[in-house]
Design a protein around this motif. Structure first.
Motif, PDB file in Angstrom:
ATOM      1  N   GLN A   1       0.840  -1.199   0.000  1.00 58.05           N
ATOM      2  CA  GLN A   1       0.000   0.000   0.000  1.00 58.05           C
ATOM      3  C   GLN A   1       0.881   1.258   0.000  1.00 58.05           C
ATOM      4  O   GLN A   1       0.594   2.239  -0.697  1.00 58.05           O
ATOM      5  CB  GLN A   1      -0.916   0.000   1.244  1.00 58.05           C
ATOM      6  N   ALA A   2       1.950   1.201   0.785  1.00 60.62           N
ATOM      7  CA  ALA A   2       2.848   2.363   0.855  1.00 60.62           C
ATOM      8  C   ALA A   2       3.475   2.641  -0.517  1.00 60.62           C
ATOM      9  O   ALA A   2       3.627   3.803  -0.920  1.00 60.62           O
ATOM     10  CB  ALA A   2       3.941   2.110   1.896  1.00 60.62           C
ATOM     11  N   ALA A   3       3.806   1.565  -1.238  1.00 51.53           N
ATOM     12  CA  ALA A   3       4.386   1.747  -2.580  1.00 51.53           C
ATOM     13  C   ALA A   3       3.361   2.377  -3.517  1.00 51.53           C
ATOM     14  O   ALA A   3       3.690   3.262  -4.320  1.00 51.53           O
ATOM     15  CB  ALA A   3       4.861   0.397  -3.118  1.00 51.53           C
ATOM     16  N   ALA A   4       2.107   1.925  -3.401  1.00 50.81           N
ATOM     17  CA  ALA A   4       1.047   2.505  -4.236  1.00 50.81           C
ATOM     18  C   ALA A   4       0.848   3.981  -3.880  1.00 50.81           C
ATOM     19  O   ALA A   4       0.711   4.836  -4.768  1.00 50.81           O
ATOM     20  CB  ALA A   4      -0.245   1.727  -4.045  1.00 50.81           C
ATOM     21  N   ASP A   5       0.858   4.278  -2.575  1.00 49.03           N
ATOM     22  CA  ASP A   5       0.681   5.675  -2.139  1.00 49.03           C
ATOM     23  C   ASP A   5       1.812   6.565  -2.659  1.00 49.03           C
ATOM     24  O   ASP A   5       1.605   7.724  -3.005  1.00 49.03           O
ATOM     25  CB  ASP A   5       0.618   5.739  -0.607  1.00 49.03           C
ATOM     26  N   LYS A   6       3.004   5.975  -2.688  1.00 46.94           N
ATOM     27  CA  LYS A   6       4.145   6.746  -3.195  1.00 46.94           C
ATOM     28  C   LYS A   6       3.950   7.077  -4.674  1.00 46.94           C
ATOM     29  O   LYS A   6       4.218   8.197  -5.122  1.00 46.94           O
ATOM     30  CB  LYS A   6       5.431   5.938  -2.990  1.00 46.94           C
ATOM     31  N   ASN A   7       3.461   6.090  -5.437  1.00 47.67           N
ATOM     32  CA  ASN A   7       3.156   6.355  -6.854  1.00 47.67           C
ATOM     33  C   ASN A   7       2.135   7.473  -6.993  1.00 47.67           C
ATOM     34  O   ASN A   7       2.247   8.333  -7.864  1.00 47.67           O
ATOM     35  CB  ASN A   7       2.579   5.087  -7.509  1.00 47.67           C
ATOM     36  N   ILE A   8       1.106   7.428  -6.111  1.00 48.60           N
ATOM     37  CA  ILE A   8       0.037   8.426  -6.185  1.00 48.60           C
ATOM     38  C   ILE A   8       0.629   9.827  -5.977  1.00 48.60           C
ATOM     39  O   ILE A   8       0.305  10.773  -6.704  1.00 48.60           O
ATOM     40  CB  ILE A   8      -1.067   8.102  -5.144  1.00 48.60           C
ATOM     41  N   ARG A   9       1.509   9.946  -4.992  1.00 46.87           N
ATOM     42  CA  ARG A   9       2.163  11.242  -4.740  1.00 46.87           C
ATOM     43  C   ARG A   9       3.081  11.625  -5.893  1.00 46.87           C
ATOM     44  O   ARG A   9       3.044  12.727  -6.419  1.00 46.87           O
ATOM     45  CB  ARG A   9       3.001  11.164  -3.454  1.00 46.87           C
ATOM     46  N   LYS A  10       3.906  10.672  -6.295  1.00 49.94           N
ATOM     47  CA  LYS A  10       4.958  10.960  -7.274  1.00 49.94           C
ATOM     48  C   LYS A  10       4.388  11.358  -8.632  1.00 49.94           C
ATOM     49  O   LYS A  10       4.893  12.254  -9.305  1.00 49.94           O
ATOM     50  CB  LYS A  10       5.854   9.721  -7.413  1.00 49.94           C
ATOM     51  N   TYR A  11       3.334  10.670  -9.056  1.00 51.68           N
ATOM     52  CA  TYR A  11       2.780  10.910 -10.393  1.00 51.68           C
ATOM     53  C   TYR A  11       1.474  11.712 -10.359  1.00 51.68           C
ATOM     54  O   TYR A  11       0.832  11.873 -11.385  1.00 51.68           O
ATOM     55  CB  TYR A  11       2.595   9.571 -11.127  1.00 51.68           C
ATOM     56  N   GLY A  12       1.096  12.209  -9.161  1.00 50.81           N
ATOM     57  CA  GLY A  12      -0.103  13.043  -9.052  1.00 50.81           C
ATOM     58  C   GLY A  12      -1.346  12.329  -9.528  1.00 50.81           C
ATOM     59  O   GLY A  12      -2.069  12.815 -10.397  1.00 50.81           O
ATOM     60  N   LEU A  13      -1.585  11.137  -8.988  1.00 52.54           N
ATOM     61  CA  LEU A  13      -2.661  10.299  -9.519  1.00 52.54           C
ATOM     62  C   LEU A  13      -4.038  10.626  -8.945  1.00 52.54           C
ATOM     63  O   LEU A  13      -5.039  10.156  -9.469  1.00 52.54           O
ATOM     64  CB  LEU A  13      -2.336   8.812  -9.265  1.00 52.54           C
ATOM     65  N   LEU A  14      -4.067  11.422  -7.866  1.00 57.02           N
ATOM     66  CA  LEU A  14      -5.356  11.837  -7.309  1.00 57.02           C
ATOM     67  C   LEU A  14      -5.549  13.332  -7.573  1.00 57.02           C
ATOM     68  O   LEU A  14      -4.612  14.111  -7.448  1.00 57.02           O
ATOM     69  CB  LEU A  14      -5.412  11.573  -5.794  1.00 57.02           C
ATOM     70  N   ASP A  15      -6.778  13.683  -7.923  1.00 57.76           N
ATOM     71  CA  ASP A  15      -7.032  15.079  -8.287  1.00 57.76           C
ATOM     72  C   ASP A  15      -6.644  16.048  -7.184  1.00 57.76           C
ATOM     73  O   ASP A  15      -6.053  17.081  -7.428  1.00 57.76           O
ATOM     74  CB  ASP A  15      -8.504  15.264  -8.678  1.00 57.76           C
ATOM     75  N   GLN A  16      -6.982  15.668  -5.904  1.00 56.62           N
ATOM     76  CA  GLN A  16      -6.683  16.596  -4.820  1.00 56.62           C
ATOM     77  C   GLN A  16      -5.180  16.799  -4.643  1.00 56.62           C
ATOM     78  O   GLN A  16      -4.726  17.842  -4.221  1.00 56.62           O
ATOM     79  CB  GLN A  16      -7.319  16.145  -3.477  1.00 56.62           C
ATOM     80  N   GLU A  17      -4.413  15.737  -5.034  1.00 56.97           N
ATOM     81  CA  GLU A  17      -2.959  15.860  -4.944  1.00 56.97           C
ATOM     82  C   GLU A  17      -2.462  16.924  -5.922  1.00 56.97           C
ATOM     83  O   GLU A  17      -1.500  17.621  -5.661  1.00 56.97           O
ATOM     84  CB  GLU A  17      -2.286  14.521  -5.295  1.00 56.97           C
ATOM     85  N   ALA A  18      -3.154  16.996  -7.058  1.00 56.91           N
ATOM     86  CA  ALA A  18      -2.733  17.944  -8.087  1.00 56.91           C
ATOM     87  C   ALA A  18      -3.101  19.370  -7.711  1.00 56.91           C
ATOM     88  O   ALA A  18      -2.523  20.327  -8.210  1.00 56.91           O
ATOM     89  CB  ALA A  18      -3.364  17.562  -9.419  1.00 56.91           C
ATOM     90  N   ASN A  19      -4.081  19.515  -6.813  1.00 59.03           N
ATOM     91  CA  ASN A  19      -4.546  20.862  -6.474  1.00 59.03           C
ATOM     92  C   ASN A  19      -3.547  21.639  -5.600  1.00 59.03           C
ATOM     93  O   ASN A  19      -2.751  21.069  -4.912  1.00 59.03           O
ATOM     94  CB  ASN A  19      -5.889  20.789  -5.728  1.00 59.03           C
TER      95      ASN A  19
END
Lengths: 337, 417
Positions: free
Chosen positions: A319-337
């Motif tokens: 899960q931590a690896a997936a979360d890191k991808n989400i942060r690194k590649y901006g995979l969630l809209d709120q992350e991009a905001n």
């Protein structure tokens, strides 16, 4: 942006029927003129993600190249299931040389085309190279990096099913941590594949600063077609890395291929993005984020994580690896905001 | 045009005159000057319509060559030694696919121990790869063989390796006659491939072949080499008609007619051997020389005919089949089948050790006297060998052998014993 806003979703899916789209917006596969580059009748397993990915990718490349395309193919499932003569499925000029040299063979094809064009003996013919993750991230990596570095006019497509499935499901450098393969058995204190440092070739391709790098999955075939088409509109070394679930190697139901590909993206386990000249230019957002368990538990290669005492710590690391991808590649809209 | 030039440069000029379309280059001594020369010629526009590609390994060099040849381009590369081994998988693939690539092998030893000097173990390691292998005796022949190689390769649709002794030929400045473009064009037509990746006529190349046809496909490779056996002498005749020189062919004979002793060898050492034979002829010895130009296909009939009336044959080879002795001599023995004559294998010149006239004369004299053994290592320093064997007999951790032997030689040379 890889998507036009489309509002005609069929109930419960993210897809839209081609009949609701204007002709020019319809997929290559929906077109009666599609080339069927990888024709039916081949010997891929039921539910093979690679066969699906290759069919969409190469037909899109054929359309973009106006039918003038040559393919070089690494040894592996795709080569084996498509060619035993006299039943070749390839409707395009196609060459298989070895396991580890496909990028270099493609370089040679591109060089020959350049000379022949200059001499007026050939039109504008384009080149794709394709291989599995073993042929790309392991044994063919030297030739791949060389082709990138020289910026040869080749689109390289890697069909990543996370292992050497053709030889009986052994570990490759693209096999995810904790996954069972024939060479990373679910035994001992740390069952399944070790947690290494990872070898995510799309990121390595970006480090070469080649014109175009993209990832895709067979869950988003329009996105795949779009990326292949975009890549074919460019010159120089281009790389598309497609996640293609393998029912045999993953121990998954053959009808779950698309679902697994979608879950890989929706969990963040497999980031879907584009990069140009080494810089990230877009990522496909997660629509409904899922915990990694939803992806893992459908696959027998992770069955050892869900025994009587679930491997909570291991699942947390995934899960931590997936979360890191989400942060690194901006995979969630709120992350991009 | 007569020129005083380096062997490598002569070869580069010859390849350039053959109008190559794709050249791939990866540096390894002693072939580097060839591809350097070609790279400069392509960049300067002296060779037109040609892609020169600097690749990342020899494996890539041969793989690029496979791709370009299969797309209908006349393709050339060069390598040596470890480079040939590193590309070995693709070497077999190129011949298996029937792609008429031409490659120079600037013959060099194989390590370990690492050694950059000349012998033939690199090329001979690929004797069963399906490539045609031609060995040049002189720089002129190296130049000429490249021109013939493209024609031969494209006629039979097989790749051709032109082997020339590293440094001894590649780096030697000698007089060569460089032909004109018109001459080469008259001899060598444009490449018309038998198979080509062409979007207007799509084919699959390199499909899996099972037991139902594999033997037949492999036999065809053999049959094509047998065709080459017929073609090589014809090409040498055509070559002579255009260029006015005897070059190539299957074998070269020297003073064989009445020879009781026949020396068989390949490559540049033939020059030293002929000089030695001249000396021995002057002293009344009936001795002659058979030079093998075409190692693959191996001209069994020619070799047999040359040995028909001899009493003994000395195969002098710059290669070693560890565990048995000779490589070339195994093939010569096959040609001798049924003939009553003494066969001697002499392993010489490994890793660049000089083969001198003095040593050869003593060797051949020994053979004539009937004192030469089955297998001889020319000028082997038994002191060094025995000292190491003794060390290994007496000491379990005797250390790395090569380094120990070098130390022994160094100690002897500096007189510190």
């Amino acid at each position: 942006m890889s998507f036009q806003p489309v509002h005609f979703y069929q109930t419960g899916t993210f897809t839209v029927g081609n009949r609701l789209l204007a002709q020019e917006e319809r997929s290559v596969q929906a077109n009666m003129e599609r080339t069927n580059s990888l024709n039916s009748g081949h010997r891929a397993c039921q539910g093979c993600g690679e066969a699906l990915g290759a069919r969409y990718a190469i037909d899109a490349a054929m359309k973009a190249a106006s039918g003038r395309l040559i393919a070089a193919n690494a040894t592996g499932c795709l080569e084996v299931f498509s060619t035993p003569y006299p039943e070749t499925s390839w409707q395009i000029p196609w060459i298989h040389s070895l396991f580890g040299n496909t990028a270099a063979v493609a370089t040679g094809i591109a060089a020959a085309i350049k000379v022949k064009r200059h001499k007026g003996q050939m039109g504008d013919v384009r080149v794709v190279a394709q291989g599995g993750d073993g042929g790309t991230t392991d044994i063919g990596f030297g030739c791949l990096s060389g082709m990138f570095e020289r910026n040869d006019d080749v689109l390289y497509i890697c069909y990543d099913n996370g292992g050497y499935m053709n030889t009986g499901v052994q570990r490759s450098s693209a096999t995810p941590p904790a996954a069972r393969t024939a060479t990373t058995m679910p035994v001992g204190p740390e069952p399944g594949n070790a947690f290494g440092q990872g070898k995510f070739v799309p990121a390595i391709a970006m480090a070469h600063e080649i014109p175009y790098v993209a990832t895709a999955t067979v869950a988003d075939l329009r996105d795949l077609e779009y990326k292949v088409t975009k890549a074919m509109g460019m010159r120089g070394a281009r790389y598309i890395h497609i996640l293609v679930p393998c029912p045999l190697g993953w121990g998954a139901a053959s009808e779950d291929t698309i679902k697994l590909a979608r879950l890989a993206k929706e969990t963040g386990i497999f980031p879907v993005f584009e990069a140009e000249g080494g810089e990230l230019t877009s990522s496909l957002k997660i629509r409904r984020q899922q915990p990694v368990e939803e992806y893992l538990k459908l696959q027998k290669r992770y069955a050892h994580l869900f025994g009587k005492t679930p491997a909570v710590a291991t699942i947390a690391r995934l899960q931590a690896a997936a979360d890191k991808n989400i942060r690194k590649y901006g995979l969630l809209d709120q992350e991009a905001n | 045009m007569l020129k005083q030039t380096e062997g490598s440069h002569a070869v580069a000029e010859a390849v350039g005159l053959c109008r190559p379309e794709v050249i791939c280059a990866y540096p390894i001594s002693p072939q580097t000057h060839i591809v350097e020369g070609l790279g400069e010629m392509v960049k300067a526009g002296e060779i037109q319509d040609c892609e020169f590609i600097n690749v990342e390994s020899e494996f890539a060099a041969m793989s690029v060559a496979i791709g370009s040849s299969a797309t209908g381009a006349r393709t050339y590369t060069a390598t040596a030694s470890q480079g040939l081994l590193f590309m070995a998988e693709a070497v077999y693939n190129a011949s298996g696919l029937g792609l008429p690539i031409v490659m120079t092998v600037a013959n060099r030893a194989i390590g370990a121990p690492i050694n950059i000097w000349n012998d033939h173990t690199d090329a001979l390691s690929q004797r069963d790869s399906g490539w045609i292998q031609l060995f040049a005796e002189t720089n002129q022949e190296a130049l000429d063989l490249h021109i013939q190689a493209f024609k031969l390769a494209e006629e039979v649709s097989l790749p051709v390796m032109v082997c020339m002794d590293g440094f001894i030929l590649t780096h030697a400045y000698e007089r060569v006659d460089v032909p004109t473009q018109e001459q080469v064009d008259a001899f060598l037509p444009p490449y018309e491939p038998r198979q080509v990746l062409d979007p207007t006529d799509p084919v699959s190349i390199g499909a899996m072949v099972g037991p139902e046809a594999f033997s037949e496909v492999r036999y065809l490779a053999h049959a094509k080499q047998m065709q080459a056996l017929e073609l090589i002498p014809r090409l040498a005749e055509q070559f002579k008609a255009v260029f006015g020189r005897d070059s190539g062919g299957l074998t070269h004979s020297y003073l064989l007619d009445d020879a009781e002793t026949v020396v068989v060898a390949m490559g540049s050492v033939l020059g030293t051997i002929k000089d030695t034979v001249d000396e021995m002829r002057a002293a009344g010895e009936k001795i002659g020389v058979l030079g093998i130009t075409s190692y693959r296909p191996f001209p069994l009939d020619n070799v047999r005919a040359a040995l028909q009336n001899a009493q003994r044959v000395v195969v002098l080879e710059k290669s070693l089949a560890v565990g048995i002795g000779g490589v070339l001599s195994t093939d010569v023995r096959m040609a001798m089948s049924g003939l009553q004559l003494h066969g001697h294998t002499v392993v010489a010149g490994l890793g660049g050790r000089a083969i001198t006239r003095k040593s050869l004369r003593a060797l051949f004299a020994k053979a004539v006297r009937g004192e030469l053994g089955h297998l001889t290592f020319l000028d082997l320093d038994w002191n060094v060998v025995n000292k190491q064997l003794e060390r290994e007999r007496t000491t379990r951790r005797s250390g790395p052998a090569a380094e120990s032997m070098l130390r022994d030689i160094g100690v002897i040379a500096t007189g510190i014993v």
